[in-house]
Design a protein around this motif. Sequence first.
Motif, short mmCIF file in Angstrom:
data_model
loop_
_atom_site.label_atom_id
_atom_site.label_comp_id
_atom_site.label_asym_id
_atom_site.label_seq_id
_atom_site.Cartn_x
_atom_site.Cartn_y
_atom_site.Cartn_z
N ILE A 183 0.82 -1.22 0.00
CA ILE A 183 0.00 0.00 0.00
C ILE A 183 0.85 1.26 0.00
N ASN A 184 2.15 1.10 0.22
CA ASN A 184 3.09 2.23 0.13
C ASN A 184 2.71 3.37 1.07
N SER A 185 2.25 3.03 2.27
CA SER A 185 1.88 4.02 3.28
C SER A 185 3.02 4.15 4.29
N ARG A 186 3.74 5.25 4.20
CA ARG A 186 4.87 5.44 5.11
C ARG A 186 4.40 5.60 6.55
N ILE A 216 15.52 6.64 10.63
CA ILE A 216 15.92 6.34 9.25
C ILE A 216 14.69 6.13 8.37
N GLY A 217 13.66 5.46 8.94
CA GLY A 217 12.42 5.24 8.18
C GLY A 217 11.72 6.54 7.85
N ILE A 218 11.70 7.49 8.80
CA ILE A 218 11.06 8.79 8.54
C ILE A 218 11.79 9.53 7.43
N TYR A 219 13.11 9.52 7.49
CA TYR A 219 13.90 10.20 6.46
C TYR A 219 13.69 9.53 5.09
N GLN A 228 12.15 11.02 1.45
CA GLN A 228 12.83 10.93 0.16
C GLN A 228 11.98 10.23 -0.89
N MET A 229 11.09 9.32 -0.45
CA MET A 229 10.24 8.60 -1.39
C MET A 229 9.19 9.50 -2.02
N ARG A 230 8.53 10.32 -1.19
CA ARG A 230 7.45 11.18 -1.68
C ARG A 230 7.57 12.58 -1.09
N PRO A 231 8.53 13.38 -1.52
CA PRO A 231 8.69 14.72 -0.92
C PRO A 231 7.48 15.62 -1.15
N ASP A 232 6.77 15.44 -2.30
CA ASP A 232 5.60 16.28 -2.56
C ASP A 232 4.50 16.02 -1.55
N SER A 233 4.33 14.76 -1.16
CA SER A 233 3.32 14.41 -0.15
C SER A 233 3.67 15.03 1.20
N VAL A 234 4.94 15.00 1.55
CA VAL A 234 5.37 15.60 2.82
C VAL A 234 5.18 17.11 2.78
N GLN A 235 5.48 17.73 1.65
CA GLN A 235 5.28 19.18 1.51
C GLN A 235 3.80 19.52 1.65
N GLY A 236 2.92 18.66 1.13
CA GLY A 236 1.49 18.88 1.28
C GLY A 236 1.07 18.87 2.74
#
Length: 412
Positions: free
Chosen positions: A35-38, A74-77, A81-89
């Motif tokens: 599901i690719n849910s960080r 490390i997982g948070i970082y 890196q995987m989805r920076p646009d989602s984090v910016q949102g």
Amino acid sequence: SFLAGICSFKKEFGIGWKVCWLLNFLLLLYGILSINSRASWIALVMGILWKAARQKYRYPNYLSFILLSGILLIGIYAGYQMRPDSVQGRFLIWQVIGSKLPEALWWGQGSLEALYMPLQAGWFREHSVSAYANVAGNNVYAFNEFLRILFETGIAGFVLFVLLIFTGCRHSFRGNQKSRDAGSVFLAILSFGFFSYPFSIGLIITIAVAALAVIAGNVSSPVLVKKGRWKTGYRFVAGLFLLSLPVFICFEYRQEKRADRLLSEAQSDVSVLTGTGMMNSYRYLQGNADFVLCYGKTLFNHRQYAEALPVLENACALKPSSRLVCDLGMCYQQAGRNAEAEKAYLSASFMTPAYIVPHYHLFNLYRADGSPGQAAIQAEYMLSMQVKVVNTSVLRIRNQARIFLQNYQPKE
């Protein structure tokens, strides 16, 4: 489910049970990864971390705690890196909500679902040039349950929420094995809540309450319990609540299913939309955002603009979005209320600055209203603006804008 499965494993299982447990373990692990849910990955690590902190390992517990904390960071970082646009949102959402917290800090401002999009529009009015414009979209969640509770209920509700969490975690850490296992599930949900919206999903709320119930079931409270039994008054209140809750849920479910059936019938028989049954359902469910939105949109799609107007106004008060506000603007336009239509389209354009549709509605409104100069400004903007997603609709709109500008003759 994955974490509960880890907690339920016992060395005494037979070979058959161990094989079944391993297959379920691998299936759930595949589901979590696919599901690719960080946020879910972080939540799982936090749940395992909580459980590991109370286990007797070969190495001291604090070493396990440090190791898993490092893995978590490390997982948070890596997630960023995987989805920076989602984090910016998420950063945008937190800034918008945080900027309005001081206005009602102690008692809160009410439903975030009803208030967020107008707040986002106001934020972009003040920050017209922002790097967040390209990541802004229609949203009703805080993506942080602690921030949402602080916004909706203020410091008063937030303190009560934190006290509940602290009490549950404290008793879980000091309790027996069942309490510790339930605590790991509860903490995983809370960790998920730092980056997502688990308390907006009924099933997850049920699991969190069940985990707290398991923790509380292993704690003796002198206030509620006497010699291992609930005091009579509390037993009566709890029994009355448990008996009335299913009746209320069944009644609500019956009303909602009846409304769904009427909306389905309206697809083939438009008269159902204004019939007595639908009017009764609307009066009862006019506080249900999903039903009101669906009802208003159905009226709008059948071009019953006069009937859709008050329903869409109610929907915008309950759960606004740029698309819904544009639909409301079209209803205003059909009613000849062009000033209100323009206001609605402008509001929608600030809600989602990288969406071209609100500007397209403004462009058409100015053309129909005899304001070619204003229409030309919108046409030029649509050709130059950065769009979040370029699709066939965007290309068609830009082609219309280009043709209009080619034929446009500005007045001297």
